[in-house]
Design a protein around this motif. Structure first.
Motif, short mmCIF file in Angstrom:
data_model
loop_
_atom_site.label_atom_id
_atom_site.label_comp_id
_atom_site.label_asym_id
_atom_site.label_seq_id
_atom_site.Cartn_x
_atom_site.Cartn_y
_atom_site.Cartn_z
N ASP A 164 0.82 -1.21 0.00
CA ASP A 164 0.00 0.00 0.00
C ASP A 164 0.85 1.26 0.00
OD1 ASP A 164 -2.42 -1.10 -0.28
OD2 ASP A 164 -3.05 -0.91 1.82
N ASN A 165 2.02 1.21 0.66
CA ASN A 165 2.83 2.45 0.74
C ASN A 165 3.90 2.54 -0.35
OD1 ASN A 165 4.31 0.40 1.78
ND2 ASN A 165 4.93 1.43 3.67
N ASP A 166 3.84 1.65 -1.32
CA ASP A 166 4.77 1.76 -2.46
C ASP A 166 4.48 3.02 -3.27
OD1 ASP A 166 6.71 -0.14 -2.54
OD2 ASP A 166 5.45 -1.68 -3.45
N VAL A 167 5.55 3.60 -3.82
CA VAL A 167 5.37 4.80 -4.68
C VAL A 167 6.05 4.54 -6.03
CG1 VAL A 167 5.14 6.51 -2.84
CG2 VAL A 167 7.40 5.83 -3.60
N SER A 168 5.95 5.51 -6.90
CA SER A 168 6.42 5.41 -8.30
C SER A 168 6.05 4.06 -8.92
CB SER A 168 7.92 5.73 -8.45
OG SER A 168 8.74 4.93 -7.65
N ILE A 169 4.75 3.78 -8.84
CA ILE A 169 4.24 2.48 -9.30
C ILE A 169 4.37 2.31 -10.82
CG2 ILE A 169 2.19 0.96 -9.38
CD1 ILE A 169 3.19 1.41 -6.53
N PRO A 170 3.88 3.28 -11.62
CA PRO A 170 3.84 3.01 -13.07
C PRO A 170 5.23 2.75 -13.65
CG PRO A 170 2.54 4.95 -12.52
CD PRO A 170 3.29 4.59 -11.30
N THR A 171 6.24 3.50 -13.19
CA THR A 171 7.58 3.29 -13.77
C THR A 171 8.20 1.99 -13.30
OG1 THR A 171 8.49 4.60 -11.98
CG2 THR A 171 8.17 5.74 -14.06
N GLY A 172 7.66 1.43 -12.23
CA GLY A 172 8.23 0.19 -11.69
C GLY A 172 7.72 -1.06 -12.40
N LEU A 173 6.83 -0.89 -13.37
CA LEU A 173 6.29 -2.07 -14.06
C LEU A 173 7.34 -2.68 -14.97
CD1 LEU A 173 2.74 -0.76 -15.13
CD2 LEU A 173 3.37 -2.14 -13.13
N SER A 174 7.20 -3.99 -15.22
CA SER A 174 8.12 -4.63 -16.17
C SER A 174 7.74 -4.21 -17.59
CB SER A 174 8.06 -6.15 -16.00
OG SER A 174 6.78 -6.61 -16.37
N LEU A 175 8.58 -4.59 -18.54
CA LEU A 175 8.42 -4.04 -19.90
C LEU A 175 6.99 -4.09 -20.45
CD1 LEU A 175 11.52 -5.15 -21.96
CD2 LEU A 175 10.67 -2.83 -21.55
N ASN A 176 6.43 -5.25 -20.49
CA ASN A 176 5.06 -5.36 -21.00
C ASN A 176 4.07 -5.63 -19.89
OD1 ASN A 176 5.87 -4.87 -23.62
ND2 ASN A 176 6.21 -7.02 -24.10
N GLY A 177 4.47 -5.25 -18.69
CA GLY A 177 3.57 -5.48 -17.55
C GLY A 177 2.42 -4.49 -17.57
N ARG A 178 1.32 -4.87 -16.92
CA ARG A 178 0.15 -3.99 -16.84
C ARG A 178 -0.31 -3.94 -15.38
NH1 ARG A 178 1.85 -3.04 -21.02
NH2 ARG A 178 0.88 -3.05 -23.09
N LEU A 179 -0.92 -2.80 -15.07
CA LEU A 179 -1.35 -2.58 -13.69
C LEU A 179 -2.82 -2.97 -13.55
CD1 LEU A 179 0.12 -1.45 -11.27
CD2 LEU A 179 -0.67 0.83 -11.92
N PHE A 180 -3.14 -3.75 -12.56
CA PHE A 180 -4.52 -4.18 -12.33
C PHE A 180 -4.92 -3.82 -10.91
CE2 PHE A 180 -5.88 -7.21 -15.70
CZ PHE A 180 -4.75 -7.17 -16.50
#
Ligand code: CMP
Length: 944
Positions: free
Chosen positions: A658-674
């Motif tokens: 829950d307290n993680d930040v800079s989520i979008p840039t932390g995704l893997s190359l073709n990863g998607r956020l759900f």
């Protein structure tokens, strides 16, 4: 005398001080030395017949009878011509009255020495006033001496000058030897008289000599003072009292003799110490705990340079915090307080403890003030020049500083780096954050001009782990205002305070130098800098510091201007490749640093693959994104039931805290956020688009110049690398949620590594033509070679790892057609990325390169993780600074790589624009299963 365990003297086991005791005589091992110290007048008692004479004398003493004078000076002269020669020929000179005093003797004459403990004078007392016991002993001895031998203590004329009531040392020794059977040797008697000299009960008439069994003249204090006690023949009752006193107290005086002799030796200049005296000292040094780790030869060397210092008064300051370190001390008797500005007494050191080597070894100012806690403290001292010559390189490895009974700083001796002027110094191993900061400010700033002190640099790079910025600023402000509560300041205090303020300013300057804009990103730091600047300007004593402060202010203003220009920077996370900067005021948009409050636009999906598009500042927590996405996607569940999760292209899921930040840039190359209900994670499947590009590449790689590709890849990656702050490595290693700080620039740079690696694989497995594939492999080997040449090791690794990927290495037909020259080069490249022996090949290679260079970032992160996981952050409540040092080393590597700007010679451009847009975003498949399947498709496994 013996600090720690034993006394100097081991002859007697008796009552201490001047109290009666049983006399159990034991000879010192070095009695031979004492013999030699004694003059030639039948100095030692003849053993034969001595006992009966001694018994008689003792009986007389016990009965209160005065012994008959044994001999007059004249009789003695007949007995021993040598002594008389000495008296007549040397006495005048040595007493310092005669006109024939030589120049050289005058130069070293004790009277010329200052009486400060810096140059102790063994002729002077070590106490301000004699102790009552010694005073009484002096009185009793004098009474008996006068009664016994009235001609001994008399007025004498030396070089025409009348000296009242004095006696030659030799006669005093004669008399004492005959007084009691416990006194066996002349040296013992001389030591006993010296014990009286030490307390001022007896003194050389000219205060130039300690007690010597020679013709020097000595006088009792009572006779110096005159008065009734000094006058005439002693009364019977005095005689009785004196006899009684001697009977009870002489053993204690006897016991003090050897100590007094040793102190006398240690107060003499080294060149005046005889070899026998040095031997005596050496034998005592063996018992001093603080020296136990030193070799015999070093202790022998020390015997000649140790200086004995006595201080009569409690409250005496031995040295002040901030002073230059001039000596090292061992406490032989008494205790001292360790006092630190603003803290008061932090520790009390006791007999046997040593102190003061920190400043000597580190060439730093004193870290504390040392104040005597008791009257009559005794110390052994080694001065700096001798310390440096004899001890500096052999000093104990570990130094522990305590405050209030607890360790606050643990230092260890390490080899100094080249260029520093001595071989060794202490470096911090662990400590409390506040003590480490104090140590820095007190001892590591304000003197050295050259480069940054490694400890300071380590501290500045890693303090966020153990001392948050706000706390550091608070502490610095306190230090800077250390004078706030002090009304009356002496000029020395003022000087100290000003120096301290200067060090805080220097610290500030070095801080900004070390961490650059990261310092200005903290409002508390900016406020502090502004306050500091105002105070510096208002204080004429800090005139010289104004330029430093202005410089920092200018940098801060520049940063703030840049920030304002780029306020509202926006990014978009595309389905593939790197986040795209949609808006930036930056003139060179490529060099845009992602900041915590920059917005980023990204999608959040739910299980049925519907999505919402969100725009949030980069520092937004997973919790907020989750709540907002759930709301937009109408999930109608409370945040406690939901999780934010990444689904990778291979279907793997990874849940965010829950307290993680800079989520979008932390995704893997073709990863998607759900966003998903906690219990339904299994229902999440990857999107079709995550498989990778469906249409083929729209550019013919073959026609692009390989060198141009490498060049533009390097420029592009240099910019990404440039944007990464060293702190991001710490956030990454310890977990960004611990700091609430983003790692977006590092994420992007790491993502780029994977992008290049999978680009190589994707290109090869999606090229059906064998000849084209062969051409591509050759091109990629050349690309790796150019990246290596451009010192872009990150891309070099990515390309070579791409070519080594299982989906590529299995392309047998392709590799068979690669010319052996290329295959050989490729083998060399593979050897360079070989991870065995902790990437030794790469480390050796990169160790020889000069900046600018782009390092293989995953290895730096591995080093950070290794240091983190292999070492505790806290050891017994202290910060494990060794760990911080290890991490700072890795962070410094990054600084080193970027310490020169990239100035590559551009290759003659063929299709610059095309290449630039091509390399900035590769379309890749990062699902290994898919890549292997595609590889199978282009080159099916041969059936045997
Ligand atoms: P130095 O800095 O040379 O002079 C002051 C000495 O005090 C220092 O070396 C240490 O030897 C000693 N000392 C003992 N405890 C402390 C402490 N807590 N902080 C600083 N110095 C201490």
């Amino acid at each position: 005398m013996a600090a720690g365990r034993q006394r100097w003297s081991t002859q007697i086991v008796a009552g201490s001080d001047l109290t009666p005791g049983v006399l159990l005589l034991r000879y010192r091992r070095h009695s031979g030395g004492e013999e030699q110290m004694a003059p030639t007048l039948g100095a030692t008692k003849a053993t034969a017949g001595a006992t009966s004479a001694a018994v008689k004398r003792r009986r007389r003493l016990e009965r209160g009878h005065m012994p008959r004078p044994q001999s007059t000076a004249f009789e003695m002269s007949n007995k021993n011509k040598e002594l008389m020669n000495d008296i007549f020929t040397n006495c005048k000179l040595k007493n310092g009255f005669g006109p024939t005093v030589q120049a050289s003797a005058a130069a070293t004459s004790p009277t010329k020495r200052p009486l400060s403990p810096d140059h102790p004078n063994p002729a002077l007392p070590i106490t301000e006033t004699p102790s009552p016991a010694m005073n009484r002993m002096g009185w009793a001895l004098r009474i008996l001496l006068v009664a016994d031998n009235s001609s001994c203590l008399k007025d004498r004329k030396v070089s025409g000058k009348l000296i009242r009531k004095c006696a030659p040392g030799t006669e005093l020794v004669d008399w004492l030897v005959n007084l009691s059977p416990i006194v066996h040797t002349r040296a013992q008697a001389a030591g006993m008289w010296q014990a009286l000299v030490e307390e001022g009960v007896l003194a050389h008439v000219n205060k130039e000599q300690p007690f010597k069994d020679k013709c020097f003249l000595y006088r009792f204090r009572l006779d110096e003072e005159g008065g009734t006690a000094a006058a005439g023949v002693p009364q019977a009752e005095d005689l009785g009292a004196a006899n009684e006193h001697i009977r009870e107290g002489l053993s204690a005086l006897f016991q003090r003799g050897p100590d007094a002799t040793l102190r006398m030796i240690l107060r003499k200049p080294s060149h005046e110490r005889t070899s026998e005296e040095l031997e005596l000292v050496f034998e005592e040094l063996v018992h001093i705990a603080a020296l136990s780790h030193l070799s015999t030869s070093i202790k022998r060397e020390l015997s000649s340079i140790f200086v004995f210092e006595a201080h009569a008064q409690a409250g005496t300051i031995l040295f002040n915090q901030g002073d230059e370190g001039r000596s090292w001390y061992i406490l032989l008797k008494g205790s001292v307080d360790v006092v630190i500005h603003g803290k008061g007494t932090v520790a009390t050191l006791k007999t046997g403890d040593d102190f003061g080597k920190l400043a000597l070894i580190n060439d730093a100012p004193r870290a504390a003030t040392i104040v005597l806690k008791e009257n009559n403290c005794h110390l052994l001292r080694v001065d700096k020049e001798h310390f440096n010559r004899i001890l500096r390189d052999v000093e104990a490895n570990t130094l522990r500083l305590q405050e209030h009974g607890k360790d606050v700083l643990v230092l260890e001796r390490v080899a100094k780096q080249r260029g520093q002027h001595s071989a060794f110094k202490y470096t911090v191993m662990s400590g409390t954050p506040a003590k480490m900061l104090e140590h820095l400010l007190e001892t590591r700033l304000g003197q050295s001009v050259g480069g940054m002190d490694p400890f300071l640099d380590d501290f500045l790079l890693t303090h966020i782990v153990f001392m948050p910025v706000v706390q550091l600023v608070d502490e610095l402000a306190n230090y800077f205002h250390c004078d706030a509560h002090e009304d009356a300041q002496t000029p020395e205090d003022r000087e100290y305070i000003i120096n301290f303020k200067k060090r805080v300013i220097q610290f500030m300057q070095k801080w900004v130098m070390a961490v650059r804009h990261a310092a200005f990103e903290e409002p508390s730091v900016c406020d502090f800098i502004e306050d500091l600047a105002a105070e510096v300007e208002a204080d004429p004593d800090l005139n010289e510091e104004t330029s430093i402060v202005h410089n920092v202010l200018t940098q801060m203003a520049r940063y703030q201007e840049d920030r304002n220009q780029n306020a509202g920077q926006k990014w978009k996370l595309p389905p593939n490749g790197q986040p795209i900067c949609l808006f930036s005021g930056n003139a060179t948009p490529s060099k845009t640093v992602i900041r915590p409050d920059d917005d980023i636009i990204f999608r959040v999906y739910c299980a049925d693959h519907t999505y919402c598009t969100l725009r949030f500042p980069m520092h937004t927590t997973a919790e907020l994104i989750k709540a907002c996405a759930a709301d937009k996607l109408q999930l109608n569940r409370g945040p406690e039931d939901l999780v934010l999760v990444e689904v990778k292209s291979n279907g793997e899921r990874s849940v965010f805290k829950d307290n993680d930040v800079s989520i979008p840039t932390g995704l893997s190359l073709n990863g998607r956020l759900f966003v998903s209900v906690k219990d339904h994670l299994d229902a999440l499947t990857q999107l079709q688009e995550q498989e990778g590009p469906t249409e083929g590449v729209d550019i013919d790689l073959e026609i692009l110049s390989t060198k141009e590709l490498a060049y533009h890849i390097t420029l592009f990656e240099w910019d990404l690398f440039w944007a990464v702050h060293e702190y991001e490595l710490l956030y990454h290693t310890f977990g960004r949620h611990h700091f609430g700080k983003i790692t977006a620039n590092l994420d992007v740079f790491l993502r780029r590594f994977n992008e290049v690696q999978y680009w190589i694989v994707t290109e090869l497995v999606s090229t059906p033509s064998l000849s084209k594939r062969v051409g591509l492999v050759r091109k990629f080997i050349k690309l790796a070679a150019y990246c290596k040449e451009y010192q872009n090791l990150n891309a070099f690794f990515a390309v070579v790892m791409g070519l080594s990927n299982m989906a590529v290495s299995r392309l047998q037909q392709t590799w068979e057609k690669i010319p052996s020259k290329f295959r050989k080069i490729f083998q060399e490249f593979e050897a360079l990325i070989d991870p065995s022996r902790n990437h030794r090949a790469y480390r050796v290679f990169v160790g020889k390169l000069q900046p600018p260079l782009i390092p293989f970032m995953p290895l730096l992160l591995k080093d950070m993780t290794f240091a983190h996981e292999g070492n505790k952050t806290s050891l017994d409540g202290l910060v494990n600074f060794e760990k911080m040092h290890m991490m700072a080393q890795t962070m410094r590597t990054i600084r080193f790589c970027r310490s020169r700007s990239l100035g590559l010679e551009p290759p003659s451009p063929k299709s610059e624009g095309e290449v630039r847009s091509y390399i900035s975003s590769f379309r890749v498949i990062d699902n290994q299963r898919v890549l292997t399947a595609m590889s199978q498709k282009v080159e099916p496994t041969r059936k045997l």
